[in-house]
Enzyme design. Structure first.
Site, PDB file in Angstrom:
ATOM      1  N   ASP A 104       0.857  -1.176   0.000  1.00  0.00           N
ATOM      2  CA  ASP A 104       0.000   0.000   0.000  1.00  0.00           C
ATOM      3  C   ASP A 104       0.893   1.225   0.000  1.00  0.00           C
ATOM      4  O   ASP A 104       1.898   1.256   0.709  1.00  0.00           O
ATOM      5  CB  ASP A 104      -0.828  -0.007   1.303  1.00  0.00           C
ATOM      6  CG  ASP A 104      -2.245   0.414   1.078  1.00  0.00           C
ATOM      7  OD1 ASP A 104      -2.462   1.467   0.456  1.00  0.00           O
ATOM      8  OD2 ASP A 104      -3.153  -0.303   1.547  1.00  0.00           O
ATOM      9  N   ASP A 206      -3.326   4.472  -2.356  1.00  0.00           N
ATOM     10  CA  ASP A 206      -4.359   5.010  -1.476  1.00  0.00           C
ATOM     11  C   ASP A 206      -4.898   6.338  -2.019  1.00  0.00           C
ATOM     12  O   ASP A 206      -4.120   7.200  -2.457  1.00  0.00           O
ATOM     13  CB  ASP A 206      -3.705   5.234  -0.097  1.00  0.00           C
ATOM     14  CG  ASP A 206      -4.696   5.561   0.987  1.00  0.00           C
ATOM     15  OD1 ASP A 206      -5.576   4.734   1.244  1.00  0.00           O
ATOM     16  OD2 ASP A 206      -4.588   6.655   1.588  1.00  0.00           O
ATOM     17  N   GLU A 265      -6.902   3.044  -5.440  1.00  0.00           N
ATOM     18  CA  GLU A 265      -8.131   3.238  -4.684  1.00  0.00           C
ATOM     19  C   GLU A 265      -8.717   4.561  -5.162  1.00  0.00           C
ATOM     20  O   GLU A 265      -8.241   5.628  -4.787  1.00  0.00           O
ATOM     21  CB  GLU A 265      -7.884   3.314  -3.173  1.00  0.00           C
ATOM     22  CG  GLU A 265      -9.197   3.447  -2.420  1.00  0.00           C
ATOM     23  CD  GLU A 265      -9.111   4.154  -1.063  1.00  0.00           C
ATOM     24  OE1 GLU A 265     -10.038   3.970  -0.276  1.00  0.00           O
ATOM     25  OE2 GLU A 265      -8.144   4.888  -0.799  1.00  0.00           O
ATOM     26  N   HIS A 327     -10.850  -3.379   4.247  1.00  0.00           N
ATOM     27  CA  HIS A 327     -10.646  -2.992   5.650  1.00  0.00           C
ATOM     28  C   HIS A 327     -11.402  -1.726   6.047  1.00  0.00           C
ATOM     29  O   HIS A 327     -11.362  -1.326   7.196  1.00  0.00           O
ATOM     30  CB  HIS A 327      -9.140  -2.804   5.900  1.00  0.00           C
ATOM     31  CG  HIS A 327      -8.577  -1.663   5.093  1.00  0.00           C
ATOM     32  ND1 HIS A 327      -8.283  -1.779   3.752  1.00  0.00           N
ATOM     33  CD2 HIS A 327      -8.292  -0.391   5.423  1.00  0.00           C
ATOM     34  CE1 HIS A 327      -7.844  -0.617   3.302  1.00  0.00           C
ATOM     35  NE2 HIS A 327      -7.834   0.246   4.299  1.00  0.00           N
ATOM     36  N   ASP A 328     -12.040  -1.064   5.089  1.00  0.00           N
ATOM     37  CA  ASP A 328     -12.783   0.164   5.390  1.00  0.00           C
ATOM     38  C   ASP A 328     -14.287  -0.062   5.452  1.00  0.00           C
ATOM     39  O   ASP A 328     -15.035   0.864   5.763  1.00  0.00           O
ATOM     40  CB  ASP A 328     -12.541   1.215   4.281  1.00  0.00           C
ATOM     41  CG  ASP A 328     -11.118   1.729   4.270  1.00  0.00           C
ATOM     42  OD1 ASP A 328     -10.496   1.772   5.345  1.00  0.00           O
ATOM     43  OD2 ASP A 328     -10.632   2.087   3.187  1.00  0.00           O
TER      44      ASP A 328
END
Ligand code: GLC
Length: 542
Positions: A104, A206, A265, A327-328
Protein backbone atom coordinates in the site's frame (compact mmCIF):
# COMPACT_ATOMS: atom_id res chain seq x y z
CA UNK A 1 -1.33 -21.13 -18.39
CA UNK A 2 -2.35 -18.04 -20.27
CA UNK A 3 0.03 -15.31 -21.32
CA UNK A 4 -2.03 -12.68 -19.55
CA UNK A 5 -0.09 -10.54 -17.09
CA UNK A 6 -0.39 -11.73 -13.50
CA UNK A 7 -2.54 -8.79 -12.44
CA UNK A 8 -5.21 -9.76 -14.99
CA UNK A 9 -4.95 -13.51 -14.59
CA UNK A 10 -4.67 -13.78 -10.86
CA UNK A 11 -6.59 -13.31 -7.64
CA UNK A 12 -5.35 -10.65 -5.22
CA UNK A 13 -5.68 -11.13 -1.47
CA UNK A 14 -5.70 -8.13 0.84
CA UNK A 15 -3.88 -8.61 4.14
CA UNK A 16 -4.51 -6.12 6.93
CA UNK A 17 -1.07 -6.70 8.39
CA UNK A 18 -1.87 -5.92 12.03
CA UNK A 19 -4.73 -8.40 12.03
CA UNK A 20 -3.42 -11.39 10.12
CA UNK A 21 -0.90 -13.38 12.15
CA UNK A 22 1.28 -12.43 15.11
CA UNK A 23 4.66 -14.17 15.26
CA UNK A 24 6.09 -12.52 18.38
CA UNK A 25 3.23 -12.40 20.86
CA UNK A 26 2.85 -8.61 21.01
CA UNK A 27 -0.79 -8.93 19.99
CA UNK A 28 -0.31 -7.36 16.56
CA UNK A 29 0.17 -9.14 13.28
CA UNK A 30 3.55 -8.80 11.60
CA UNK A 31 5.57 -9.71 8.52
CA UNK A 32 6.99 -12.90 10.00
CA UNK A 33 3.45 -13.93 10.85
CA UNK A 34 2.57 -13.61 7.17
CA UNK A 35 5.63 -15.66 6.19
CA UNK A 36 4.40 -18.43 8.47
CA UNK A 37 1.00 -18.41 6.77
CA UNK A 38 2.14 -18.42 3.16
CA UNK A 39 1.32 -22.09 2.78
CA UNK A 40 -2.26 -21.29 3.65
CA UNK A 41 -2.33 -18.72 0.84
CA UNK A 42 -0.58 -20.72 -1.81
CA UNK A 43 1.51 -23.84 -1.42
CA UNK A 44 1.01 -24.89 -5.01
CA UNK A 45 -1.50 -27.61 -4.14
CA UNK A 46 -5.29 -27.75 -4.16
CA UNK A 47 -5.39 -27.68 -0.38
CA UNK A 48 -4.31 -24.06 -0.19
CA UNK A 49 -6.32 -21.03 -1.15
CA UNK A 50 -4.32 -20.53 -4.34
CA UNK A 51 -4.23 -16.75 -4.49
CA UNK A 52 -1.72 -15.23 -6.89
CA UNK A 53 -0.83 -12.00 -5.16
CA UNK A 54 -1.05 -10.38 -1.77
CA UNK A 55 -1.60 -6.71 -1.04
CA UNK A 56 -0.32 -5.58 2.34
CA UNK A 57 -1.89 -2.61 4.11
CA UNK A 58 0.80 0.01 4.92
CA UNK A 59 3.90 -1.25 6.72
CA UNK A 60 5.93 1.98 6.76
CA UNK A 61 6.94 3.55 10.07
CA UNK A 62 3.87 5.27 11.45
CA UNK A 63 2.35 6.54 14.68
CA UNK A 64 -0.51 4.16 13.70
CA UNK A 65 -3.23 6.60 14.48
CA UNK A 66 -4.87 5.46 11.26
CA UNK A 67 -3.70 1.88 10.98
CA UNK A 68 -0.51 2.90 9.11
CA UNK A 69 -2.28 5.20 6.63
CA UNK A 70 -0.39 7.97 8.42
CA UNK A 71 3.19 7.50 7.30
CA UNK A 72 6.19 8.86 9.19
CA UNK A 73 8.89 7.44 6.94
CA UNK A 74 8.27 6.01 3.48
CA UNK A 75 11.66 4.33 3.31
CA UNK A 76 11.23 2.09 6.33
CA UNK A 77 9.30 -0.76 7.88
CA UNK A 78 7.56 -0.03 11.16
CA UNK A 79 9.27 -2.01 13.96
CA UNK A 80 5.86 -3.25 15.12
CA UNK A 81 5.65 -5.18 11.85
CA UNK A 82 9.29 -6.25 11.65
CA UNK A 83 12.44 -5.17 9.89
CA UNK A 84 13.49 -4.46 6.34
CA UNK A 85 15.17 -7.88 6.39
CA UNK A 86 11.82 -9.49 7.28
CA UNK A 87 10.23 -7.62 4.40
CA UNK A 88 12.93 -8.89 2.04
CA UNK A 89 12.39 -12.42 3.28
CA UNK A 90 8.64 -12.20 2.78
CA UNK A 91 9.10 -10.86 -0.72
CA UNK A 92 11.50 -13.62 -1.60
CA UNK A 93 9.28 -16.29 -0.10
CA UNK A 94 6.35 -14.98 -2.16
CA UNK A 95 8.39 -15.01 -5.33
CA UNK A 96 9.68 -18.51 -4.67
CA UNK A 97 6.13 -19.79 -4.78
CA UNK A 98 5.17 -17.70 -7.79
CA UNK A 99 3.19 -15.19 -5.78
CA UNK A 100 3.37 -11.42 -6.17
CA UNK A 101 3.51 -8.85 -3.45
CA UNK A 102 1.87 -5.44 -3.63
CA UNK A 103 2.28 -2.84 -0.94
CA UNK A 104 0.00 0.00 0.00
CA UNK A 105 1.32 3.42 -0.81
CA UNK A 106 -0.13 6.55 0.75
CA UNK A 107 0.86 9.34 -1.61
CA UNK A 108 -1.81 11.88 -0.76
CA UNK A 109 -0.81 12.68 2.81
CA UNK A 110 1.67 11.89 5.56
CA UNK A 111 1.39 11.70 9.31
CA UNK A 112 1.61 15.03 11.09
CA UNK A 113 4.65 13.47 12.74
CA UNK A 114 6.48 13.09 9.45
CA UNK A 115 9.68 15.21 9.68
CA UNK A 116 8.60 17.00 6.48
CA UNK A 117 5.47 18.23 8.15
CA UNK A 118 7.21 19.01 11.41
CA UNK A 119 9.44 21.33 9.39
CA UNK A 120 6.63 22.61 7.23
CA UNK A 121 4.58 23.81 10.17
CA UNK A 122 7.59 25.34 11.95
CA UNK A 123 7.53 28.63 10.05
CA UNK A 124 6.11 30.24 6.93
CA UNK A 125 9.55 30.46 5.35
CA UNK A 126 10.69 26.94 6.11
CA UNK A 127 11.98 25.22 2.93
CA UNK A 128 9.39 22.47 3.51
CA UNK A 129 6.52 24.93 3.96
CA UNK A 130 5.29 24.44 0.43
CA UNK A 131 5.43 20.65 0.69
CA UNK A 132 1.97 20.82 2.24
CA UNK A 133 -1.12 22.86 1.38
CA UNK A 134 -1.19 25.99 3.57
CA UNK A 135 -3.69 28.83 3.12
CA UNK A 136 -5.05 31.85 4.95
CA UNK A 137 -8.58 31.71 6.28
CA UNK A 138 -11.25 33.47 4.21
CA UNK A 139 -12.09 35.63 7.25
CA UNK A 140 -11.00 35.58 10.88
CA UNK A 141 -11.87 32.20 12.33
CA UNK A 142 -13.12 30.92 8.95
CA UNK A 143 -11.35 28.20 6.97
CA UNK A 144 -10.22 29.00 3.41
CA UNK A 145 -13.37 27.48 1.86
CA UNK A 146 -16.42 25.33 2.58
CA UNK A 147 -15.15 21.93 1.54
CA UNK A 148 -15.96 18.90 3.68
CA UNK A 149 -13.43 16.18 4.43
CA UNK A 150 -14.07 12.49 3.53
CA UNK A 151 -13.87 11.94 7.26
CA UNK A 152 -16.45 14.76 7.75
CA UNK A 153 -15.89 18.24 9.16
CA UNK A 154 -13.77 20.93 7.53
CA UNK A 155 -10.61 19.61 5.87
CA UNK A 156 -8.79 22.75 7.03
CA UNK A 157 -6.93 22.72 10.31
CA UNK A 158 -5.90 26.01 11.85
CA UNK A 159 -2.33 26.13 13.12
CA UNK A 160 -1.59 28.80 15.73
CA UNK A 161 2.15 28.84 15.23
CA UNK A 162 1.96 30.41 11.77
CA UNK A 163 -1.64 31.63 11.73
CA UNK A 164 -2.61 29.59 8.64
CA UNK A 165 -4.68 26.55 7.84
CA UNK A 166 -3.33 23.28 6.44
CA UNK A 167 -5.41 21.01 4.25
CA UNK A 168 -6.24 17.40 5.12
CA UNK A 169 -8.58 15.46 2.84
CA UNK A 170 -8.87 12.79 5.52
CA UNK A 171 -8.23 13.26 9.27
CA UNK A 172 -6.52 16.28 10.81
CA UNK A 173 -3.38 14.31 11.68
CA UNK A 174 -2.99 13.42 7.98
CA UNK A 175 -1.90 16.66 6.24
CA UNK A 176 -2.09 16.54 2.45
CA UNK A 177 1.13 16.79 0.51
CA UNK A 178 1.26 19.56 -2.05
CA UNK A 179 1.58 17.72 -5.33
CA UNK A 180 1.87 21.02 -7.21
CA UNK A 181 5.34 21.34 -5.76
CA UNK A 182 7.76 19.56 -8.16
CA UNK A 183 9.97 18.54 -5.24
CA UNK A 184 7.09 16.62 -3.69
CA UNK A 185 6.28 14.95 -6.97
CA UNK A 186 9.92 13.94 -7.42
CA UNK A 187 10.19 12.66 -3.86
CA UNK A 188 7.10 10.48 -4.22
CA UNK A 189 8.43 9.00 -7.44
CA UNK A 190 11.61 8.25 -5.49
CA UNK A 191 9.52 6.37 -2.96
CA UNK A 192 8.07 4.22 -5.72
CA UNK A 193 11.51 3.63 -7.17
CA UNK A 194 12.89 2.63 -3.79
CA UNK A 195 10.31 -0.15 -3.39
CA UNK A 196 10.36 -1.17 -7.05
CA UNK A 197 14.11 -1.60 -6.74
CA UNK A 198 13.53 -3.87 -3.78
CA UNK A 199 11.41 -6.00 -6.07
CA UNK A 200 7.83 -5.33 -5.02
CA UNK A 201 5.42 -6.27 -7.78
CA UNK A 202 3.12 -3.33 -7.47
CA UNK A 203 1.27 -0.90 -5.30
CA UNK A 204 -2.20 -0.27 -4.08
CA UNK A 205 -2.41 3.49 -4.32
CA UNK A 206 -4.36 5.01 -1.48
CA UNK A 207 -6.84 7.81 -2.32
CA UNK A 208 -5.24 8.22 -5.74
CA UNK A 209 -7.94 10.61 -6.98
CA UNK A 210 -7.25 12.98 -4.08
CA UNK A 211 -3.69 14.02 -4.91
CA UNK A 212 -4.72 17.41 -6.30
CA UNK A 213 -7.33 19.94 -5.31
CA UNK A 214 -8.54 22.91 -7.32
CA UNK A 215 -5.83 25.57 -7.30
CA UNK A 216 -8.40 28.33 -6.76
CA UNK A 217 -10.06 26.38 -3.95
CA UNK A 218 -13.51 26.94 -5.47
CA UNK A 219 -16.42 25.80 -3.35
CA UNK A 220 -18.21 22.66 -4.46
CA UNK A 221 -21.80 22.93 -5.71
CA UNK A 222 -24.36 21.72 -3.21
CA UNK A 223 -26.54 18.66 -3.59
CA UNK A 224 -28.73 16.41 -1.49
CA UNK A 225 -27.11 13.52 0.32
CA UNK A 226 -27.29 11.26 3.32
CA UNK A 227 -24.52 12.96 5.32
CA UNK A 228 -22.58 16.23 5.13
CA UNK A 229 -19.85 14.83 2.89
CA UNK A 230 -22.52 14.02 0.33
CA UNK A 231 -24.17 17.44 0.57
CA UNK A 232 -21.54 18.65 -1.87
CA UNK A 233 -20.81 17.62 -5.39
CA UNK A 234 -17.08 17.02 -5.04
CA UNK A 235 -15.84 18.45 -8.28
CA UNK A 236 -13.13 20.72 -6.89
CA UNK A 237 -11.58 18.67 -4.10
CA UNK A 238 -11.23 15.28 -5.74
CA UNK A 239 -10.79 13.59 -9.12
CA UNK A 240 -9.09 16.65 -10.59
CA UNK A 241 -7.46 16.22 -14.02
CA UNK A 242 -4.01 16.79 -12.48
CA UNK A 243 -4.40 13.65 -10.35
CA UNK A 244 -4.95 11.65 -13.52
CA UNK A 245 -1.79 13.13 -14.96
CA UNK A 246 0.10 12.15 -11.82
CA UNK A 247 -1.24 8.61 -12.20
CA UNK A 248 0.19 8.59 -15.73
CA UNK A 249 3.60 9.64 -14.38
CA UNK A 250 3.49 6.84 -11.85
CA UNK A 251 2.60 4.43 -14.63
CA UNK A 252 5.49 5.73 -16.72
CA UNK A 253 7.92 4.98 -13.93
CA UNK A 254 6.36 1.61 -13.21
CA UNK A 255 6.69 0.59 -16.84
CA UNK A 256 10.45 0.95 -16.67
CA UNK A 257 10.37 -2.20 -14.50
CA UNK A 258 9.13 -5.50 -15.89
CA UNK A 259 5.76 -6.92 -14.87
CA UNK A 260 4.69 -4.46 -12.18
CA UNK A 261 1.18 -3.18 -11.54
CA UNK A 262 -0.61 -0.21 -10.03
CA UNK A 263 -4.00 -0.66 -8.42
CA UNK A 264 -5.73 2.57 -7.47
CA UNK A 265 -8.13 3.24 -4.68
CA UNK A 266 -10.38 5.66 -6.49
CA UNK A 267 -12.46 6.86 -3.59
CA UNK A 268 -15.69 8.24 -5.00
CA UNK A 269 -19.39 7.65 -5.36
CA UNK A 270 -19.20 8.60 -9.06
CA UNK A 271 -18.88 5.56 -11.29
CA UNK A 272 -17.07 7.49 -14.01
CA UNK A 273 -14.16 8.32 -11.76
CA UNK A 274 -12.97 4.73 -11.41
CA UNK A 275 -12.85 4.07 -15.14
CA UNK A 276 -11.11 7.38 -15.77
CA UNK A 277 -8.03 5.99 -14.05
CA UNK A 278 -7.78 3.10 -16.47
CA UNK A 279 -6.95 5.22 -19.49
CA UNK A 280 -6.82 2.94 -22.48
CA UNK A 281 -5.18 0.29 -20.38
CA UNK A 282 -1.66 1.31 -21.22
CA UNK A 283 -1.18 4.86 -20.05
CA UNK A 284 -2.80 5.01 -16.66
CA UNK A 285 -3.31 2.59 -13.76
CA UNK A 286 -3.48 -1.13 -14.44
CA UNK A 287 -6.39 -1.61 -12.07
CA UNK A 288 -8.73 0.67 -10.22
CA UNK A 289 -11.28 -0.25 -7.60
CA UNK A 290 -14.92 -0.14 -8.60
CA UNK A 291 -16.57 0.88 -5.38
CA UNK A 292 -20.06 0.74 -6.84
CA UNK A 293 -19.93 -3.07 -6.97
CA UNK A 294 -18.86 -3.30 -3.33
CA UNK A 295 -21.85 -1.24 -2.28
CA UNK A 296 -24.56 -3.19 -4.08
CA UNK A 297 -27.20 -4.70 -1.82
CA UNK A 298 -28.25 -8.31 -2.18
CA UNK A 299 -29.97 -8.34 -5.56
CA UNK A 300 -29.19 -10.20 -8.76
CA UNK A 301 -30.58 -7.34 -10.80
CA UNK A 302 -28.48 -4.69 -9.07
CA UNK A 303 -25.25 -6.63 -9.38
CA UNK A 304 -26.02 -7.28 -13.03
CA UNK A 305 -26.65 -3.59 -13.56
CA UNK A 306 -23.45 -2.54 -11.78
CA UNK A 307 -21.30 -4.97 -13.77
CA UNK A 308 -23.11 -4.04 -16.99
CA UNK A 309 -22.36 -0.38 -16.42
CA UNK A 310 -18.67 -1.06 -15.95
CA UNK A 311 -18.51 -3.38 -18.96
CA UNK A 312 -20.12 -0.67 -21.06
CA UNK A 313 -18.02 2.25 -19.88
CA UNK A 314 -14.61 0.78 -19.33
CA UNK A 315 -12.17 2.16 -21.90
CA UNK A 316 -10.98 -0.18 -24.63
CA UNK A 317 -7.97 -1.95 -23.18
CA UNK A 318 -9.06 -1.23 -19.60
CA UNK A 319 -9.53 -4.09 -17.20
CA UNK A 320 -12.19 -4.42 -14.46
CA UNK A 321 -11.33 -5.04 -10.84
CA UNK A 322 -13.91 -6.22 -8.33
CA UNK A 323 -14.04 -6.58 -4.58
CA UNK A 324 -16.87 -7.14 -2.17
CA UNK A 325 -15.33 -5.68 0.96
CA UNK A 326 -12.10 -4.37 2.43
CA UNK A 327 -10.65 -2.99 5.65
CA UNK A 328 -12.78 0.16 5.39
CA UNK A 329 -16.17 -1.44 4.89
CA UNK A 330 -18.63 -3.72 6.56
CA UNK A 331 -17.59 -7.33 5.97
CA UNK A 332 -19.47 -9.06 3.17
CA UNK A 333 -20.80 -11.86 5.33
CA UNK A 334 -22.71 -9.40 7.50
CA UNK A 335 -23.53 -6.86 4.83
CA UNK A 336 -25.15 -9.36 2.51
CA UNK A 337 -27.38 -10.61 5.31
CA UNK A 338 -29.72 -13.49 4.63
CA UNK A 339 -30.24 -14.98 8.10
CA UNK A 340 -30.11 -18.74 7.67
CA UNK A 341 -29.08 -18.18 4.06
CA UNK A 342 -26.07 -16.04 5.01
CA UNK A 343 -23.58 -18.81 4.27
CA UNK A 344 -25.33 -19.67 1.03
CA UNK A 345 -25.33 -16.03 -0.04
CA UNK A 346 -21.63 -15.75 0.72
CA UNK A 347 -21.10 -18.67 -1.66
CA UNK A 348 -23.13 -17.03 -4.41
CA UNK A 349 -21.20 -13.77 -3.92
CA UNK A 350 -17.86 -15.61 -4.03
CA UNK A 351 -18.83 -17.39 -7.24
CA UNK A 352 -19.75 -14.07 -8.82
CA UNK A 353 -16.58 -12.34 -7.67
CA UNK A 354 -14.36 -15.13 -8.91
CA UNK A 355 -15.98 -15.70 -12.30
CA UNK A 356 -16.63 -12.18 -13.55
CA UNK A 357 -14.38 -10.68 -16.21
CA UNK A 358 -11.79 -8.79 -14.22
CA UNK A 359 -9.38 -9.15 -11.34
CA UNK A 360 -10.96 -10.22 -8.06
CA UNK A 361 -9.65 -8.88 -4.77
CA UNK A 362 -10.46 -10.90 -1.66
CA UNK A 363 -10.24 -9.40 1.81
CA UNK A 364 -8.59 -11.71 4.37
CA UNK A 365 -11.23 -13.50 6.41
CA UNK A 366 -13.88 -13.21 3.70
CA UNK A 367 -13.11 -16.78 2.68
CA UNK A 368 -14.08 -18.08 6.11
CA UNK A 369 -17.13 -15.85 6.42
CA UNK A 370 -15.83 -13.62 9.19
CA UNK A 371 -18.65 -11.31 10.22
CA UNK A 372 -18.50 -7.58 10.92
CA UNK A 373 -17.55 -7.72 14.57
CA UNK A 374 -19.16 -5.58 17.25
CA UNK A 375 -16.17 -3.91 18.86
CA UNK A 376 -17.09 -2.23 22.16
CA UNK A 377 -16.44 1.52 22.45
CA UNK A 378 -13.90 1.12 25.26
CA UNK A 379 -11.50 -0.95 23.12
CA UNK A 380 -12.18 0.81 19.84
CA UNK A 381 -9.04 1.89 17.94
CA UNK A 382 -10.30 3.39 14.70
CA UNK A 383 -10.16 7.20 14.83
CA UNK A 384 -13.36 7.36 12.76
CA UNK A 385 -15.07 5.10 15.29
CA UNK A 386 -14.02 7.05 18.35
CA UNK A 387 -14.76 10.38 16.66
CA UNK A 388 -18.27 9.59 15.52
CA UNK A 389 -19.46 7.12 18.12
CA UNK A 390 -22.34 6.25 18.46
CA UNK A 391 -23.42 7.58 15.04
CA UNK A 392 -20.81 5.41 13.43
CA UNK A 393 -19.03 2.41 14.87
CA UNK A 394 -16.00 2.90 12.64
CA UNK A 395 -14.02 0.26 10.82
CA UNK A 396 -12.61 -1.86 13.65
CA UNK A 397 -15.31 -4.46 13.15
CA UNK A 398 -13.76 -5.34 9.79
CA UNK A 399 -10.27 -5.53 11.28
CA UNK A 400 -10.57 -8.01 14.12
CA UNK A 401 -7.91 -10.75 14.13
CA UNK A 402 -7.95 -13.46 11.50
CA UNK A 403 -9.59 -16.61 12.86
CA UNK A 404 -7.13 -19.43 12.41
CA UNK A 405 -8.40 -21.99 14.90
CA UNK A 406 -10.69 -22.56 17.86
CA UNK A 407 -7.77 -22.13 20.21
CA UNK A 408 -7.31 -19.15 22.51
CA UNK A 409 -7.34 -15.85 20.56
CA UNK A 410 -8.33 -17.81 17.47
CA UNK A 411 -4.71 -18.88 17.08
CA UNK A 412 -3.83 -15.33 16.04
CA UNK A 413 -1.51 -14.44 18.90
CA UNK A 414 -0.07 -15.87 22.08
CA UNK A 415 -0.40 -12.41 23.63
CA UNK A 416 -3.25 -9.97 24.07
CA UNK A 417 -4.83 -9.22 20.64
CA UNK A 418 -4.88 -5.52 19.72
CA UNK A 419 -8.56 -5.81 18.89
CA UNK A 420 -10.81 -8.45 20.44
CA UNK A 421 -11.26 -11.65 18.48
CA UNK A 422 -14.82 -12.03 17.19
CA UNK A 423 -16.69 -14.71 19.20
CA UNK A 424 -17.58 -16.52 15.97
CA UNK A 425 -14.03 -17.90 15.93
CA UNK A 426 -15.20 -20.88 17.96
CA UNK A 427 -16.86 -22.33 14.86
CA UNK A 428 -15.70 -20.04 12.07
CA UNK A 429 -11.99 -20.61 11.75
CA UNK A 430 -9.56 -21.86 9.13
CA UNK A 431 -8.77 -25.12 10.89
CA UNK A 432 -12.37 -26.26 11.25
CA UNK A 433 -13.50 -25.03 7.85
CA UNK A 434 -10.57 -26.76 6.25
CA UNK A 435 -11.95 -30.11 7.40
CA UNK A 436 -15.43 -29.56 6.05
CA UNK A 437 -15.55 -30.21 2.30
CA UNK A 438 -18.68 -28.04 1.93
CA UNK A 439 -17.33 -25.07 3.83
CA UNK A 440 -17.08 -21.56 2.45
CA UNK A 441 -13.30 -21.85 2.61
CA UNK A 442 -13.26 -24.94 0.42
CA UNK A 443 -15.72 -23.26 -1.92
CA UNK A 444 -13.29 -20.34 -2.38
CA UNK A 445 -10.47 -22.80 -2.98
CA UNK A 446 -12.44 -24.64 -5.66
CA UNK A 447 -13.44 -21.48 -7.43
CA UNK A 448 -9.94 -20.03 -7.39
CA UNK A 449 -8.58 -23.28 -8.76
CA UNK A 450 -11.25 -23.42 -11.46
CA UNK A 451 -10.39 -19.88 -12.46
CA UNK A 452 -6.72 -20.73 -12.72
CA UNK A 453 -7.52 -23.74 -14.93
CA UNK A 454 -9.93 -22.08 -17.34
CA UNK A 455 -8.79 -19.45 -19.77
CA UNK A 456 -12.42 -18.46 -20.39
CA UNK A 457 -12.69 -17.37 -16.76
CA UNK A 458 -9.45 -15.42 -16.84
CA UNK A 459 -9.65 -13.81 -20.21
CA UNK A 460 -12.96 -14.67 -21.83
CA UNK A 461 -15.62 -12.22 -22.88
CA UNK A 462 -18.58 -11.48 -20.62
CA UNK A 463 -22.14 -11.80 -21.91
CA UNK A 464 -25.31 -11.69 -19.85
CA UNK A 465 -27.79 -14.52 -20.36
CA UNK A 466 -30.99 -12.57 -20.84
CA UNK A 467 -34.55 -13.31 -19.74
CA UNK A 468 -33.67 -15.41 -16.75
CA UNK A 469 -36.17 -15.52 -13.87
CA UNK A 470 -36.19 -12.67 -11.37
CA UNK A 471 -33.45 -13.05 -8.80
CA UNK A 472 -31.13 -14.94 -11.14
CA UNK A 473 -27.92 -13.47 -12.47
CA UNK A 474 -26.46 -15.55 -15.27
CA UNK A 475 -23.68 -14.91 -17.72
CA UNK A 476 -21.34 -16.52 -20.17
CA UNK A 477 -17.58 -16.35 -20.25
CA UNK A 478 -16.25 -17.35 -23.63
CA UNK A 479 -12.78 -17.69 -25.03
CA UNK A 480 -12.05 -19.55 -28.25
CA UNK A 481 -13.52 -23.00 -27.86
CA UNK A 482 -14.19 -22.65 -24.17
CA UNK A 483 -17.66 -21.63 -23.02
CA UNK A 484 -18.61 -21.33 -19.41
CA UNK A 485 -22.01 -20.37 -18.05
CA UNK A 486 -22.32 -19.04 -14.53
CA UNK A 487 -25.80 -19.29 -13.04
CA UNK A 488 -26.42 -17.62 -9.72
CA UNK A 489 -29.70 -17.89 -7.85
CA UNK A 490 -29.87 -14.97 -5.43
CA UNK A 491 -33.25 -16.02 -4.08
CA UNK A 492 -34.30 -18.52 -1.46
CA UNK A 493 -36.73 -20.08 -3.96
CA UNK A 494 -36.23 -22.81 -6.50
CA UNK A 495 -36.29 -21.42 -10.02
CA UNK A 496 -36.37 -23.17 -13.34
CA UNK A 497 -35.58 -21.99 -16.81
CA UNK A 498 -34.81 -23.88 -19.94
CA UNK A 499 -35.06 -22.13 -23.22
CA UNK A 500 -32.39 -19.57 -22.43
CA UNK A 501 -29.80 -22.28 -22.00
CA UNK A 502 -30.96 -24.46 -24.88
CA UNK A 503 -30.78 -21.46 -27.13
CA UNK A 504 -27.14 -21.16 -26.23
CA UNK A 505 -25.29 -23.94 -28.01
CA UNK A 506 -27.98 -26.59 -27.39
CA UNK A 507 -28.15 -28.54 -24.20
CA UNK A 508 -24.68 -30.00 -24.13
CA UNK A 509 -23.75 -28.39 -20.86
CA UNK A 510 -21.80 -30.22 -18.21
CA UNK A 511 -21.67 -29.15 -14.57
CA UNK A 512 -18.22 -27.97 -13.59
CA UNK A 513 -18.95 -26.74 -10.11
CA UNK A 514 -22.10 -26.55 -8.06
CA UNK A 515 -22.96 -25.56 -4.54
CA UNK A 516 -25.37 -28.48 -4.36
CA UNK A 517 -23.26 -31.35 -5.74
CA UNK A 518 -23.81 -32.88 -9.19
CA UNK A 519 -20.38 -32.00 -10.54
CA UNK A 520 -19.51 -33.66 -13.80
CA UNK A 521 -23.11 -34.49 -14.64
CA UNK A 522 -24.73 -33.34 -17.84
CA UNK A 523 -27.61 -30.93 -17.32
CA UNK A 524 -30.97 -32.50 -18.16
CA UNK A 525 -32.13 -31.56 -21.61
CA UNK A 526 -34.50 -28.64 -21.67
CA UNK A 527 -34.30 -27.69 -18.07
CA UNK A 528 -32.17 -25.81 -15.62
CA UNK A 529 -33.35 -25.90 -12.08
CA UNK A 530 -31.63 -23.83 -9.45
CA UNK A 531 -32.36 -24.53 -5.81
CA UNK A 532 -32.34 -21.69 -3.24
CA UNK A 533 -29.04 -19.80 -3.49
CA UNK A 534 -27.64 -22.41 -5.81
CA UNK A 535 -24.61 -21.72 -7.95
CA UNK A 536 -24.12 -23.77 -11.10
CA UNK A 537 -21.08 -23.30 -13.28
CA UNK A 538 -21.48 -25.14 -16.56
CA UNK A 539 -19.22 -25.78 -19.47
CA UNK A 540 -19.65 -26.68 -23.07
CA UNK A 541 -17.31 -26.50 -25.97
CA UNK A 542 -17.91 -25.59 -29.56
C1 GLC B 1 -8.01 4.94 2.40
C2 GLC B 1 -7.72 3.75 3.26
C3 GLC B 1 -8.24 4.02 4.64
C4 GLC B 1 -7.52 5.22 5.20
C5 GLC B 1 -7.69 6.42 4.29
C6 GLC B 1 -6.76 7.53 4.64
O1 GLC B 1 -9.36 5.12 2.18
O2 GLC B 1 -8.25 2.59 2.69
O3 GLC B 1 -8.08 2.91 5.47
O4 GLC B 1 -8.00 5.52 6.48
O5 GLC B 1 -7.43 6.10 2.94
O6 GLC B 1 -5.45 7.20 4.27
Amino acid sequence: MSDLPWWKRGVIYEIPVASFADSDGDGKGDLRGIIQKLDYLNDGTASSLGVDAIWLTPTNASPMRDFGYDVRDYYSIDPRFGTMADFGELLEACHERGMRLMTDLVLNHTSEEHPWFVESRASRDNPKRDWYVWRDGRAPGKPPNRWVSVAEGSPWQYDDATDQYYYHAFLDFQPDLNWRNPEVRREMLNVLEFWLDKGVDGFRLDLINFLYEDELLRDNPRRLGRRPYFWQHHIYDRSRPESLEAARDLRGLCDTYPDRALMGEVCTDERDDAVAYLGDGSDSLHLSFYLDFARVRWSAERFRESVGWLEKHIPAGGWPCYYLNNHDMSRTFTRLGGGRYAEARAKVAAAMLLTLRGTPVIYAGEEIGMPMSKVPRRVMKDPLGTKYWPLSHGRDGARTPMQWSAEKNAGFTSGEPWLPVDPSYAHRNVEDLDRDPDSLLNWYRRLIRLRSERLALQAGSYRVIEDTPKGVYAYLRESGEQRIAVLLNFTSRTVTFAKQMDALYGAAWKTLVSTHGAEGEPTPHGGIRLRPCEVLILETSA
